[in-house]
Design a protein around this motif. Sequence first.
Motif, short mmCIF file in Angstrom:
data_model
loop_
_atom_site.label_atom_id
_atom_site.label_comp_id
_atom_site.label_asym_id
_atom_site.label_seq_id
_atom_site.Cartn_x
_atom_site.Cartn_y
_atom_site.Cartn_z
N ALA A 76 0.83 -1.21 0.00
CA ALA A 76 0.00 0.00 0.00
C ALA A 76 0.86 1.26 0.00
O ALA A 76 0.59 2.22 -0.74
N ALA A 77 1.92 1.27 0.81
CA ALA A 77 2.78 2.44 0.90
C ALA A 77 3.60 2.64 -0.37
O ALA A 77 3.87 3.77 -0.78
N SER A 78 4.01 1.55 -1.02
CA SER A 78 4.90 1.65 -2.18
C SER A 78 4.17 1.98 -3.47
O SER A 78 4.68 2.72 -4.30
N ILE A 79 2.99 1.42 -3.66
CA ILE A 79 2.33 1.57 -4.96
C ILE A 79 1.42 2.79 -5.02
O ILE A 79 1.09 3.27 -6.09
N SER A 80 1.06 3.33 -3.85
CA SER A 80 0.19 4.51 -3.85
C SER A 80 0.94 5.72 -4.42
O SER A 80 2.15 5.84 -4.27
N ILE B 16 15.84 4.46 10.32
CA ILE B 16 14.76 4.89 11.22
C ILE B 16 14.43 3.78 12.21
O ILE B 16 14.26 4.02 13.40
N GLY B 17 14.38 2.55 11.71
CA GLY B 17 14.07 1.42 12.59
C GLY B 17 15.10 1.19 13.67
O GLY B 17 14.78 0.68 14.74
N ALA C 222 6.06 6.71 5.83
CA ALA C 222 5.86 5.27 5.65
C ALA C 222 6.83 4.48 6.53
O ALA C 222 6.44 3.47 7.14
N SER C 223 8.06 4.94 6.61
CA SER C 223 9.05 4.24 7.44
C SER C 223 8.69 4.32 8.91
O SER C 223 8.64 3.29 9.61
N ALA C 224 8.44 5.52 9.38
CA ALA C 224 8.16 5.70 10.82
C ALA C 224 6.88 4.99 11.22
O ALA C 224 6.85 4.31 12.27
N THR D 149 6.92 -3.36 14.39
CA THR D 149 8.11 -3.86 15.10
C THR D 149 8.02 -3.43 16.55
O THR D 149 7.32 -2.48 16.88
N SER D 150 8.74 -4.12 17.40
CA SER D 150 8.69 -3.79 18.82
C SER D 150 10.04 -3.27 19.30
O SER D 150 11.05 -3.95 19.20
N CYS D 151 10.01 -2.06 19.80
CA CYS D 151 11.19 -1.46 20.45
C CYS D 151 12.47 -1.58 19.63
O CYS D 151 13.51 -1.97 20.14
#
Length: 195
Positions: free
Chosen positions: A13-17, A55-56, A122-124, A131-133
Amino acid sequence: MSLILPMTAFALAASISPGPVNLVCLSSGTRYPLSKGLIFVTGATLGFIVLFVTIGLGLYSVLTVVPGFNAFLRWAGVAFLLYLSVQLFLDDGRLPEGETQKAPGFITGAIMQWLNPKAWLASASGIGAYTSCHDFREVIMFAMLYMPICWLSLSCWVYAGVYLRRYIQRPIVLRILNRALALLLAASCIYLLIE
């Protein structure tokens, strides 16, 4: 393992929009050989994955602590995207005869993602939701899922441009398309500023 399907759906969804990078992919497909567009796509994909992992692994925490840095990134990104939209708007609509014309390349794609507020969002949001912590394994797994999805999604926009190229051989038609894409790109900047 139960997060693989939701992560995949989010990445798609984030990539193709539609977004700034997608519009440049479409424009590249209409103007340049397919190989040039796919070079841009590869740079944009790898640039995004590096941003995503960064960011992760903690940059998002730094952004919340350093006052004004987030706003600086947003304004720098919008300025770069507006520059691209002006260049697209001013294009004369003539298709390049050979491969000598300067197409957006690998480095442009990679840099564009770092200046693209949609990529940061999208990344944040993906990292925060799935993901967790800042778990290294989860971030890397998510990035590995994201990479082929992002590359294929952006490639679809280039292929759409290649398909449209058959119908826009006259400079006036391409000029109109470029101006419409430029206005959409500028509108996306306005949306990013008021968001």
